[in-house]
Scaffold this motif. Structure first.
Motif, PDB file in Angstrom:
ATOM      1  N   VAL A   1      -7.605 102.196 113.177  1.00 56.09           N
ATOM      2  CA  VAL A   1      -8.039 103.592 113.025  1.00 56.09           C
ATOM      3  C   VAL A   1      -7.868 104.326 114.349  1.00 56.09           C
ATOM      4  O   VAL A   1      -7.328 105.427 114.401  1.00 56.09           O
ATOM      5  N   LEU A   2      -8.303 103.708 115.433  1.00 55.40           N
ATOM      6  CA  LEU A   2      -8.176 104.310 116.756  1.00 55.40           C
ATOM      7  C   LEU A   2      -6.716 104.575 117.105  1.00 55.40           C
ATOM      8  O   LEU A   2      -6.366 105.669 117.572  1.00 55.40           O
ATOM      9  N   ASP A   3      -5.840 103.615 116.859  1.00 54.14           N
ATOM     10  CA  ASP A   3      -4.415 103.784 117.148  1.00 54.14           C
ATOM     11  C   ASP A   3      -3.813 104.938 116.352  1.00 54.14           C
ATOM     12  O   ASP A   3      -3.042 105.740 116.887  1.00 54.14           O
ATOM     13  N   ALA A   4      -4.165 105.026 115.070  1.00 53.69           N
ATOM     14  CA  ALA A   4      -3.629 106.095 114.219  1.00 53.69           C
ATOM     15  C   ALA A   4      -4.118 107.462 114.688  1.00 53.69           C
ATOM     16  O   ALA A   4      -3.343 108.419 114.767  1.00 53.69           O
ATOM     17  N   LEU A   5      -5.399 107.571 115.012  1.00 55.13           N
ATOM     18  CA  LEU A   5      -5.948 108.835 115.484  1.00 55.13           C
ATOM     19  C   LEU A   5      -5.344 109.242 116.820  1.00 55.13           C
ATOM     20  O   LEU A   5      -5.000 110.413 117.034  1.00 55.13           O
ATOM     21  N   ARG A   6      -5.197 108.284 117.723  1.00 54.61           N
ATOM     22  CA  ARG A   6      -4.601 108.581 119.032  1.00 54.61           C
ATOM     23  C   ARG A   6      -3.157 109.065 118.883  1.00 54.61           C
ATOM     24  O   ARG A   6      -2.742 109.999 119.562  1.00 54.61           O
ATOM     25  N   ALA A   7      -2.399 108.406 118.028  1.00 49.85           N
ATOM     26  CA  ALA A   7      -0.996 108.779 117.837  1.00 49.85           C
ATOM     27  C   ALA A   7      -0.867 110.222 117.367  1.00 49.85           C
ATOM     28  O   ALA A   7      -0.046 110.987 117.877  1.00 49.85           O
ATOM     29  N   ILE A   8      -1.697 110.615 116.420  1.00 47.50           N
ATOM     30  CA  ILE A   8      -1.637 111.985 115.908  1.00 47.50           C
ATOM     31  C   ILE A   8      -2.173 112.966 116.940  1.00 47.50           C
ATOM     32  O   ILE A   8      -1.611 114.038 117.147  1.00 47.50           O
ATOM     33  N   ALA A   9      -3.255 112.608 117.628  1.00 47.18           N
ATOM     34  CA  ALA A   9      -3.825 113.502 118.645  1.00 47.18           C
ATOM     35  C   ALA A   9      -2.826 113.751 119.760  1.00 47.18           C
ATOM     36  O   ALA A   9      -2.686 114.879 120.241  1.00 47.18           O
ATOM     37  N   GLU A  10      -2.092 112.721 120.171  1.00 43.08           N
ATOM     38  CA  GLU A  10      -1.086 112.882 121.221  1.00 43.08           C
ATOM     39  C   GLU A  10       0.052 113.773 120.743  1.00 43.08           C
ATOM     40  O   GLU A  10       0.552 114.601 121.495  1.00 43.08           O
ATOM     41  N   THR A  11       0.459 113.628 119.506  1.00 45.17           N
ATOM     42  CA  THR A  11       1.517 114.463 118.943  1.00 45.17           C
ATOM     43  C   THR A  11       1.070 115.914 118.909  1.00 45.17           C
ATOM     44  O   THR A  11       1.837 116.821 119.224  1.00 45.17           O
ATOM     45  N   ASP A  12      -0.191 116.151 118.531  1.00 53.10           N
ATOM     46  CA  ASP A  12      -0.718 117.513 118.459  1.00 53.10           C
ATOM     47  C   ASP A  12      -0.798 118.171 119.835  1.00 53.10           C
ATOM     48  O   ASP A  12      -0.730 119.387 119.951  1.00 53.10           O
ATOM     49  N   ARG A  13      -0.944 117.380 120.885  1.00 50.15           N
ATOM     50  CA  ARG A  13      -1.094 117.936 122.234  1.00 50.15           C
ATOM     51  C   ARG A  13       0.239 118.247 122.904  1.00 50.15           C
ATOM     52  O   ARG A  13       0.284 118.965 123.884  1.00 50.15           O
TER      53      ARG A  13
ATOM     54  N   ILE B   1      -0.784 108.749 106.224  1.00 47.47           N
ATOM     55  CA  ILE B   1      -0.324 107.379 106.481  1.00 47.47           C
ATOM     56  C   ILE B   1      -1.517 106.429 106.456  1.00 47.47           C
ATOM     57  O   ILE B   1      -2.507 106.632 107.161  1.00 47.47           O
ATOM     58  N   ASP B   2      -1.402 105.402 105.632  1.00 46.10           N
ATOM     59  CA  ASP B   2      -2.435 104.372 105.529  1.00 46.10           C
ATOM     60  C   ASP B   2      -2.501 103.624 106.854  1.00 46.10           C
ATOM     61  O   ASP B   2      -1.498 103.064 107.298  1.00 46.10           O
ATOM     62  N   VAL B   3      -3.669 103.610 107.493  1.00 42.21           N
ATOM     63  CA  VAL B   3      -3.793 102.976 108.810  1.00 42.21           C
ATOM     64  C   VAL B   3      -3.538 101.471 108.770  1.00 42.21           C
ATOM     65  O   VAL B   3      -3.220 100.879 109.792  1.00 42.21           O
ATOM     66  N   MET B   4      -3.648 100.860 107.607  1.00 39.30           N
ATOM     67  CA  MET B   4      -3.430  99.421 107.513  1.00 39.30           C
ATOM     68  C   MET B   4      -2.027  99.045 107.031  1.00 39.30           C
ATOM     69  O   MET B   4      -1.499  98.027 107.411  1.00 39.30           O
ATOM     70  N   ARG B   5      -1.429  99.850 106.207  1.00 37.88           N
ATOM     71  CA  ARG B   5      -0.125  99.498 105.646  1.00 37.88           C
ATOM     72  C   ARG B   5       1.013 100.356 106.159  1.00 37.88           C
ATOM     73  O   ARG B   5       2.152 100.045 105.930  1.00 37.88           O
ATOM     74  N   GLN B   6       0.683 101.484 106.741  1.00 39.94           N
ATOM     75  CA  GLN B   6       1.677 102.417 107.237  1.00 39.94           C
ATOM     76  C   GLN B   6       2.588 102.935 106.130  1.00 39.94           C
ATOM     77  O   GLN B   6       3.762 103.173 106.323  1.00 39.94           O
ATOM     78  N   GLU B   7       2.052 103.105 104.934  1.00 37.23           N
ATOM     79  CA  GLU B   7       2.782 103.690 103.818  1.00 37.23           C
ATOM     80  C   GLU B   7       2.238 105.077 103.557  1.00 37.23           C
ATOM     81  O   GLU B   7       1.083 105.364 103.820  1.00 37.23           O
ATOM     82  N   ALA B   8       3.049 105.939 102.993  1.00 40.12           N
ATOM     83  CA  ALA B   8       2.640 107.313 102.760  1.00 40.12           C
ATOM     84  C   ALA B   8       1.877 107.493 101.453  1.00 40.12           C
ATOM     85  O   ALA B   8       1.148 108.441 101.299  1.00 40.12           O
ATOM     86  N   ASP B   9       2.048 106.601 100.498  1.00 39.36           N
ATOM     87  CA  ASP B   9       1.420 106.775  99.189  1.00 39.36           C
ATOM     88  C   ASP B   9       0.201 105.877  99.043  1.00 39.36           C
ATOM     89  O   ASP B   9       0.193 104.742  99.490  1.00 39.36           O
ATOM     90  N   VAL B  10      -0.809 106.417  98.380  1.00 40.10           N
ATOM     91  CA  VAL B  10      -2.000 105.625  98.070  1.00 40.10           C
ATOM     92  C   VAL B  10      -1.805 105.046  96.675  1.00 40.10           C
ATOM     93  O   VAL B  10      -1.630 105.778  95.719  1.00 40.10           O
ATOM     94  N   PRO B  11      -1.797 103.715  96.552  1.00 40.21           N
ATOM     95  CA  PRO B  11      -1.653 103.135  95.222  1.00 40.21           C
ATOM     96  C   PRO B  11      -2.861 103.455  94.345  1.00 40.21           C
ATOM     97  O   PRO B  11      -3.948 103.688  94.847  1.00 40.21           O
ATOM     98  N   ILE B  12      -2.654 103.461  93.066  1.00 43.30           N
ATOM     99  CA  ILE B  12      -3.732 103.736  92.118  1.00 43.30           C
ATOM    100  C   ILE B  12      -4.300 102.407  91.636  1.00 43.30           C
ATOM    101  O   ILE B  12      -3.578 101.445  91.432  1.00 43.30           O
TER     102      ILE B  12
END
Length: 96
Positions: A76-88, A51-62
Motif C-alpha cells: 500500500v505504501l509503495d503504491a501511494l508513494r508512486a502515485i504521489a511522486e507522479t503527482d508532484r 491498480i490493485d496494490v497486490m496484483r498490479q492489474e487494472a480490473d477488479v474481478p467479480i
C-alpha cells in the motif's frame, strides 16, 4: 488521487484493510478520500489509481471471496508513494 477499497459484506479483513490504508495515508500526509465499494468482490481489495496494490492489474474481478493475498503495509505504501511522486512532478511542456 483515487483510492478505492472493495469489500464483500461481512468480510473479516475489511476493517483491518481500511485501518491499514488510513495509517499509510497518514504516514505520507495524503488527505485523499477512500471510496468504499461493498458487494461481490474479492475482499479486501485496495486500488490506487485503478491498480490493485497486490496484483498490479487494472480490473477488479467479480465474486465475493476472501483474498489470500491480503494488502500489505509495504505494498500500500509503495503504491501511494508512486502515485504521489507522479503527482508532484511538473508537467513537461512541448517544444514549439
Amino acid at each position: 488521487m483515487r483510492i478505492e477499497l472493495f469489500t464483500a459484506p461481512g468480510c473479516p479483513n475489511a476493517d483491518a484493510a481500511r485501518t491499514l490504508l488510513n495509517d499509510r495515508l497518514a504516514k505520507l500526509g495524503i488527505t485523499a478520500p477512500i471510496v468504499d465499494h461493498i458487494g461481490r468482490y474479492p475482499s479486501p481489495t485496495v486500488l490506487v489509481e485503478g491498480i490493485d496494490v497486490m496484483r498490479q492489474e487494472a480490473d477488479v474481478p467479480i465474486g465475493d471471496a476472501c483474498r489470500l493475498d491480503l494488502p500489505t503495509a509495504q505494498r500500500v505504501l509503495d503504491a501511494l508513494r508512486a502515485i504521489a511522486e507522479t503527482d508532484r512532478k511538473p508537467l513537461k511542456r512541448r517544444a514549439r
